[in-house]
Design a protein around this motif. Structure first.
Motif, PDB file in Angstrom:
ATOM      1  N   ILE A 233       0.827  -1.201   0.000  1.00 15.32           N
ATOM      2  CA  ILE A 233       0.000   0.000   0.000  1.00 15.32           C
ATOM      3  C   ILE A 233       0.862   1.252   0.000  1.00 15.32           C
ATOM      4  O   ILE A 233       1.817   1.352   0.754  1.00 15.32           O
ATOM      5  CB  ILE A 233      -1.010  -0.040   1.187  1.00 15.32           C
ATOM      6  N   GLY A 234       0.545   2.160  -0.927  1.00 14.26           N
ATOM      7  CA  GLY A 234       1.200   3.464  -0.987  1.00 14.26           C
ATOM      8  C   GLY A 234       0.201   4.516  -0.543  1.00 14.26           C
ATOM      9  O   GLY A 234      -0.922   4.548  -1.038  1.00 14.26           O
ATOM     10  N   LEU A 235       0.594   5.354   0.414  1.00 10.53           N
ATOM     11  CA  LEU A 235      -0.342   6.295   1.035  1.00 10.53           C
ATOM     12  C   LEU A 235       0.244   7.696   1.080  1.00 10.53           C
ATOM     13  O   LEU A 235       1.427   7.865   1.394  1.00 10.53           O
ATOM     14  CB  LEU A 235      -0.614   5.853   2.475  1.00 10.53           C
ATOM     15  N   PRO A 236      -0.586   8.705   0.814  1.00  9.78           N
ATOM     16  CA  PRO A 236      -0.134  10.082   1.025  1.00  9.78           C
ATOM     17  C   PRO A 236       0.137  10.300   2.519  1.00  9.78           C
ATOM     18  O   PRO A 236      -0.526   9.671   3.358  1.00  9.78           O
ATOM     19  CB  PRO A 236      -1.330  10.933   0.588  1.00  9.78           C
ATOM     20  N   GLU A 237       1.082  11.171   2.847  1.00 10.58           N
ATOM     21  CA  GLU A 237       1.462  11.254   4.263  1.00 10.58           C
ATOM     22  C   GLU A 237       0.393  11.913   5.128  1.00 10.58           C
ATOM     23  O   GLU A 237       0.422  11.778   6.342  1.00 10.58           O
ATOM     24  CB  GLU A 237       2.823  11.928   4.437  1.00 10.58           C
ATOM     25  N   ASP A 238      -0.599  12.571   4.497  1.00  8.26           N
ATOM     26  CA  ASP A 238      -1.659  13.164   5.319  1.00  8.26           C
ATOM     27  C   ASP A 238      -2.842  12.207   5.527  1.00  8.26           C
ATOM     28  O   ASP A 238      -3.900  12.618   5.992  1.00  8.26           O
ATOM     29  CB  ASP A 238      -2.139  14.487   4.719  1.00  8.26           C
ATOM     30  N   THR A 239      -2.659  10.914   5.190  1.00 10.88           N
ATOM     31  CA  THR A 239      -3.718   9.925   5.422  1.00 10.88           C
ATOM     32  C   THR A 239      -4.036   9.847   6.921  1.00 10.88           C
ATOM     33  O   THR A 239      -3.130   9.740   7.742  1.00 10.88           O
ATOM     34  CB  THR A 239      -3.251   8.539   4.939  1.00 10.88           C
TER      35      THR A 239
ATOM     36  N   THR B 112       4.556  -1.258   3.024  1.00  6.02           N
ATOM     37  CA  THR B 112       3.894   0.039   3.155  1.00  6.02           C
ATOM     38  C   THR B 112       4.878   1.109   2.729  1.00  6.02           C
ATOM     39  O   THR B 112       6.057   1.029   3.041  1.00  6.02           O
ATOM     40  CB  THR B 112       3.478   0.333   4.615  1.00  6.02           C
ATOM     41  N   THR B 113       4.378   2.099   2.010  1.00  2.00           N
ATOM     42  CA  THR B 113       5.273   3.174   1.598  1.00  2.00           C
ATOM     43  C   THR B 113       4.482   4.452   1.399  1.00  2.00           C
ATOM     44  O   THR B 113       3.252   4.439   1.361  1.00  2.00           O
ATOM     45  CB  THR B 113       6.045   2.784   0.310  1.00  2.00           C
ATOM     46  N   GLN B 114       5.210   5.534   1.292  1.00  4.71           N
ATOM     47  CA  GLN B 114       4.572   6.811   1.006  1.00  4.71           C
ATOM     48  C   GLN B 114       4.290   6.905  -0.490  1.00  4.71           C
ATOM     49  O   GLN B 114       5.048   6.382  -1.301  1.00  4.71           O
ATOM     50  CB  GLN B 114       5.555   7.919   1.406  1.00  4.71           C
ATOM     51  N   SER B 115       3.173   7.526  -0.866  1.00  2.00           N
ATOM     52  CA  SER B 115       2.954   7.828  -2.281  1.00  2.00           C
ATOM     53  C   SER B 115       3.093   9.336  -2.436  1.00  2.00           C
ATOM     54  O   SER B 115       2.953  10.081  -1.471  1.00  2.00           O
ATOM     55  CB  SER B 115       1.569   7.383  -2.725  1.00  2.00           C
ATOM     56  N   ARG B 116       3.370   9.771  -3.654  1.00  3.94           N
ATOM     57  CA  ARG B 116       3.440  11.217  -3.867  1.00  3.94           C
ATOM     58  C   ARG B 116       2.052  11.806  -3.865  1.00  3.94           C
ATOM     59  O   ARG B 116       1.815  12.916  -3.427  1.00  3.94           O
ATOM     60  CB  ARG B 116       4.099  11.497  -5.222  1.00  3.94           C
ATOM     61  N   GLU B 117       1.124  11.008  -4.406  1.00  2.27           N
ATOM     62  CA  GLU B 117      -0.232  11.517  -4.596  1.00  2.27           C
ATOM     63  C   GLU B 117      -1.178  10.331  -4.686  1.00  2.27           C
ATOM     64  O   GLU B 117      -0.927   9.400  -5.455  1.00  2.27           O
ATOM     65  CB  GLU B 117      -0.269  12.290  -5.922  1.00  2.27           C
TER      66      GLU B 117
ATOM     67  N   ILE C 266      -2.523   3.899  -3.424  1.00  4.34           N
ATOM     68  CA  ILE C 266      -2.198   2.799  -4.331  1.00  4.34           C
ATOM     69  C   ILE C 266      -2.263   1.511  -3.525  1.00  4.34           C
ATOM     70  O   ILE C 266      -1.666   1.422  -2.449  1.00  4.34           O
ATOM     71  CB  ILE C 266      -0.789   2.987  -4.924  1.00  4.34           C
TER      72      ILE C 266
END
Lengths: 335, 335
Positions: free
Chosen positions: B94-100, B128-133, B136
């Motif tokens: 899962i890729g997540l924006p940091e403001d999730t 788990t990772t950060q997404s840019r936008e 995912i």
């Protein structure tokens, strides 16, 4: 509260109880390089998965399609190596912008095929879809290992020597070059570092040799750097560690680039990240024998860089005196 | 040449020879709902993977975190169902924006856990990772099936009846509501359709019952709609098909919404997509018996909607006369 407040490790700690509380004893869950699923009368199944996002994990204009295909698979093979296993099949999900060139795609799949072919592994399925923006790649790799030989992060013991199977910091140096927009063709040292960043060799043979040794206690791959990854061993094994920074193995190319461009090679070796060699902890009495077998097989050193302590803390030493190295390894969600 | 010129199916055709040419006979590669890996003396392993991207596959402001977690896993279970298998373990990237938000995450994982728990399947690892936008999500699900009972897309025969295990078009109606910004709370029919779009039930029990029948020849799940998915059976089996549009099973809720909002329920039932029930082809002589067993077990019909022909073409019929339904199912890369 936001994800940025708890960080990636905080997220994993939050997921673990929700998803793993019912895990049966034959399944080892979230937290090691691979999930391990024991199967009656046969080799254990290893599963690992890695999500790579353009702009977060790679810069599409600085990595070739071939290298990106190769590396996306290599980082998963490295997780299999860390458990002492062999990769068997790979599954690729890929999200692509609709203006992706067909030549680019052909090169991307060639990079995958060259690596998978070297290790007799098949890309046996996947999913392709359009992305709104940027390239998204997820590989899941399934492998197997002898159940009695799998090495975990949680089995380090005080007194163990901490060892690494390759040079450290080359990939981190490569990243500085790429992020700084430096021209790697201007200096053969730089070219070597960028290559280490783009075409990491998974240490599968090294992992298998080490996994077969009872004297090797814990093992993992160096994805985020010694500084970050030794903390995982510490947390999982309930131990401390002492790293002697002069012992961190550094390539001549990195040493040259560091003197020329004023980088700190200790810092790159400890915290540059993406080395994708292995780190293991070895019973002190067995180190000489195991390092001898390693040398005989691979014609290079199994570098000892420190030892496991019972302090619970990470201590760096230089010339037998404790020092503060400063920078921590990566944590994708923390700034 | 660009990806948009060859389309998603073109891409798969292009990948297949590169990656699958060396596939050993115990491995069935790209092109069915799951990859099938035969194992000596035990059940075959099924593997499926699905990549979902915010803005392409879902609208984060129209689907709840719980529903998104549930659906991301359900679509993979549906692929396992299509082969007649049982899911065993799941791996989430899962890729997540940091403001999730953390509350969002907790709900997301609850949706996953509720579904995985219902089918005794464990989420055993991930990334788990950060997404840019944007969000995912990639799930890989590993399952198993009795090797003699697995159903493929390539085994339909002329004369077979084409059957589906549930109503069609509800999910497609739900998507119209979501894309059109309609308020589903204004009309209970709309609520049912949106629910069908967000919380599809994987037809695992149905798949197992049908897989156990020799009279069932081919099977797949309806992810893109009858119109698109029957073409996959046709291509893989080298056959044609005739669909009688009056026989496409449509819920009363969809029928009501169609009359009220002027939608064409034939088109939604044939090409709405994301039904996630199963489509299978059944030997004509066995249909009565199999449909009887299906009714006895599930208390509903195994709907026959047409039959397999030897023409190589797809023909729609209405009142025994051929018609042109127009719209094709989805192809993520074609406009």
């Amino acid at each position: 509260m936001k994800l940025s407040d708890i960080g990636e490790f905080g997220l994993i700690e939050r997921i673990r109880p929700v998803l793993s509380e019912d895990l049966p004893p034959y399944m080892l869950g979230i937290g090691d390089d691979c999930a391990v699923i024991q199967r009656k009368g046969s080799r254990s199944m290893l599963v690992t998965t890695d999500l790579l996002i353009e702009g977060v994990h790679f810069l599409a204009d600085r990595i070739s399609a071939y290298e990106l295909g190769y590396k996306s698979l290599a980082v998963n093979f490295s997780d299999i190596a860390a458990m002492g296993g062999e990769p068997e099949s790979a599954f690729l999900s890929i999200g692509l912008p609709e203006d992706t060139g067909i030549d680019w795609l052909d090169d991307f799949f060639l990079g995958i095929k060259d690596l998978s072919g070297s290790y007799n592994t098949m890309v046996a399925g996947g999913d392709t879809t359009q992305s709104r923006e940027g390239i998204i790649i997820n590989f899941t790799v399934i492998g197997s290992a002898d159940p009695g030989r799998i090495k975990y992060r949680s089995t380090a013991l005080p007194g163990d020597l901490i060892c690494v199977t390759g040079n450290l910091g080359d990939s981190g140096g490569g990243l500085i070059i790429l992020l700084g927009g430096m021209d790697e063709n201007s200096d053969p040292n730089l070219k070597t570092l960028v290559r280490a960043h783009h075409l990491p060799r998974p240490h599968l043979e090294e992992g298998r040799l080490l996994a077969a040794e009872d004297g090797v206690h814990a093992m993992l791959d160096l994805s985020d750097g010694v500084d970050s990854d030794i903390r995982r061993v510490m947390e999982n094994s309930g131990v401390g560690a002492e790293i002697e920074i002069e012992k961190l193995p550094v390539s001549p190319e990195l040493r040259n680039a560091c003197s020329r461009y004023g980088w700190n090679h200790y810092e790159l070796a400890a915290a540059g990240g993406e080395d994708y060699c292995l780190m293991c902890t070895v019973e002190a009495d067995s180190y000489r024998t195991i390092a001898g077998e390693f040398r005989k097989r691979f014609n290079r050193e199994l570098h000892s860089i420190g030892h496991i302590t019972n302090t619970g803390r990470l201590q760096y030493m230089e010339k037998k005196r404790s020092i503060d190295i400063g920078k921590r390894g990566w944590d994708h969600f923390r700034k």
